[in-house]
Design a protein around this motif. Structure first.
Motif, short mmCIF file in Angstrom:
data_model
loop_
_atom_site.label_atom_id
_atom_site.label_comp_id
_atom_site.label_asym_id
_atom_site.label_seq_id
_atom_site.Cartn_x
_atom_site.Cartn_y
_atom_site.Cartn_z
N HIS A 33 -6.80 -5.53 -0.71
CA HIS A 33 -6.79 -4.07 -0.51
C HIS A 33 -7.21 -3.49 -0.87
O HIS A 33 -6.84 -2.39 -2.09
CB HIS A 33 -5.40 -4.27 0.95
N ASP A 43 -2.93 -9.72 5.32
CA ASP A 43 -1.46 -8.98 5.08
C ASP A 43 -0.63 -8.99 6.34
O ASP A 43 0.50 -8.19 6.25
CB ASP A 43 -2.37 -8.12 4.31
N GLU A 67 1.92 -11.89 -4.49
CA GLU A 67 0.81 -10.76 -4.85
C GLU A 67 1.61 -9.94 -5.91
O GLU A 67 2.86 -9.54 -5.34
CB GLU A 67 0.87 -9.68 -3.41
N SER A 91 -2.24 -5.96 -6.76
CA SER A 91 -3.06 -4.86 -5.80
C SER A 91 -2.62 -3.88 -6.66
O SER A 91 -1.17 -4.08 -7.30
CB SER A 91 -2.12 -5.68 -4.93
N HIS A 99 -0.24 -0.77 -5.85
CA HIS A 99 0.37 0.24 -4.41
C HIS A 99 0.54 1.76 -5.18
O HIS A 99 0.18 1.48 -6.08
CB HIS A 99 2.01 -0.55 -4.08
N MET A 103 3.65 -2.55 -3.32
CA MET A 103 4.30 -2.68 -2.35
C MET A 103 2.78 -2.48 -1.78
O MET A 103 2.27 -2.32 -1.65
CB MET A 103 5.00 -2.10 -1.64
N SER A 104 3.20 -3.63 -0.18
CA SER A 104 1.50 -4.56 0.41
C SER A 104 1.89 -2.72 1.28
O SER A 104 2.10 -2.11 1.92
CB SER A 104 1.80 -5.51 1.18
N PRO A 105 0.65 -3.04 1.96
CA PRO A 105 -0.16 -2.13 3.14
C PRO A 105 0.68 -1.83 4.08
O PRO A 105 1.13 -0.90 4.79
CB PRO A 105 -1.46 -2.39 3.65
N HIS A 122 5.79 -10.91 -2.48
CA HIS A 122 5.64 -9.36 -3.23
C HIS A 122 6.62 -10.71 -4.40
O HIS A 122 7.35 -10.74 -5.02
CB HIS A 122 6.13 -7.98 -2.55
#
Ligand SMILES: [Zn+2]
Ligand SMILES: [Zn+2]
Length: 315
Positions: free
Chosen positions: A187, A262, A113, A139, A141, A1-3, A72
């Motif tokens: 990231h 993001d 992503e 990415s 995570h 997952m993202s920031p 995502h």
């Protein structure tokens, strides 16, 4: 997952979430007059509720002519983004919006992503072989067994050196770069958010050499390094990665870079994107490297005048 993702997994993360769907598009830090925001999450990600048209309208308002929707795609069944939407639905939503907004002067790219981990690299490869995107970010995570998981991170840090603490994270970054699956590594050092507050961005800044093998892997693989401004919305208040790391990447021979906010909320669209552009220009880059479907493209960085809200360009 993202920031900004997986916030539900831990109370300390939920409280760190800086912004929701707020009408703050004009607040200080709202980027504008920039060529591209290449990292955006819509309501087709489990951790965003922003309809695609909201970002498109903001892009018109801020004179940002091109955006990439990068919802995502995750491969661990325990992750909220696992099969959250179907590829076909995401593609149709983005392509339909692209058609509607082309008239307004905004180009919308269909990206994704993908959460990378060596454990499910074969699944990522299979997904990308079957599905066509304009642009793909890979990415890393904090996967469920990761030592950076909120309930585990303190014990992981205890008695370990920074080298040991960071090794599992950067091993995945290096593998992601070498996999050949992605246009961009997202990231780069979001791990600093997972380690906060036990280890701060200032602590990590003393050991920037720990990112060197990852930077070299990115250079060697020829993927783009993303400068992601979501880190500016978290403690430490640095882009992922920070300006000195962007400069180091350039010194190591890095040529491909890209930027993204993001955003998971309306208020984060292009948020402080000018800062990322400035880091790139200061490091000596002249172009972004992006993909539009079959075509890898270079997009000139602004050369003069204001960059976003960051003020006049230093010369
Ligand atoms: Zn993201
Ligand atoms: Zn992410």
């Amino acid at each position: 997952m993202s920031p900004e993702a997986d916030q539900g997994a831990s109370p300390n993360r939920a409280s760190a979430r800086p912004d929701r769907d707020d009408p703050a598009s004009e607040r200080p830090g709202a980027g504008h007059d920039l060529p591209l925001d290449a990292h955006l999450h819509t309501d087709q990600s489990p951790d965003s509720s922003v309809p695609i048209d909201v970002y498109a309208a903001l892009a018109v308002e801020r004179r940002i002519p091109e955006i990439a929707i990068t919802d995502h795609v995750d491969f661990d069944p325990r992750d909220p983004a696992y099969r959250y939407t179907r590829f076909e639905d995401r593609e149709r939503t983005v392509r339909d919006a692209a058609e509607r907004w082309a008239r307004e002067g905004v180009t919308i790219r269909f990206g994704a992503e993908l959460t990378y981990n060596q454990r499910w690299e074969a699944d990522v490869r299979e997904h990308l072989a079957r599905h066509r995107y304009d642009y793909v970010i890979g990415s890393v995570h904090d996967w469920p067994e990761s030592p950076y998981w909120p309930s585990r991170v303190r014990a992981w840090i205890e008695g370990r050196s920074l080298d040991e603490i960071l090794e599992p994270y950067y091993a995945e970054i290096i593998a992601a770069a070498r996999s050949g699956l992605f246009d961009t590594i997202g990231h780069l050092d979001v791990v600093k958010r997972y380690l906060h507050p036990h280890i701060t961005a200032a602590d990590l800044a003393t050991r920037q050499d720990l990112q060197e093998p990852s930077l070299r892997a990115i250079v060697d693989a020829g993927v783009s390094l993303e400068v992601n401004t979501s880190g500016l919305r978290y403690p430490g208040a640095e882009t992922y990665p920070s300006a000195p790391v962007v400069a180091r990447y350039r010194q190591l021979g890095g040529e491909r870079v890209v930027t993204g906010s993001d955003a998971h909320s309306r208020g984060s669209f292009a948020h402080r994107l000018g800062d990322a552009y400035r880091h790139l220009i200061d490091a000596g880059f002249e172009q972004l490297t992006f993909r539009r479907g079959h075509e890898r493209v270079h997009i000139d960085l602004p050369r003069s005048g204001p960059i976003g809200t960051a003020g006049a360009l230093r010369t």
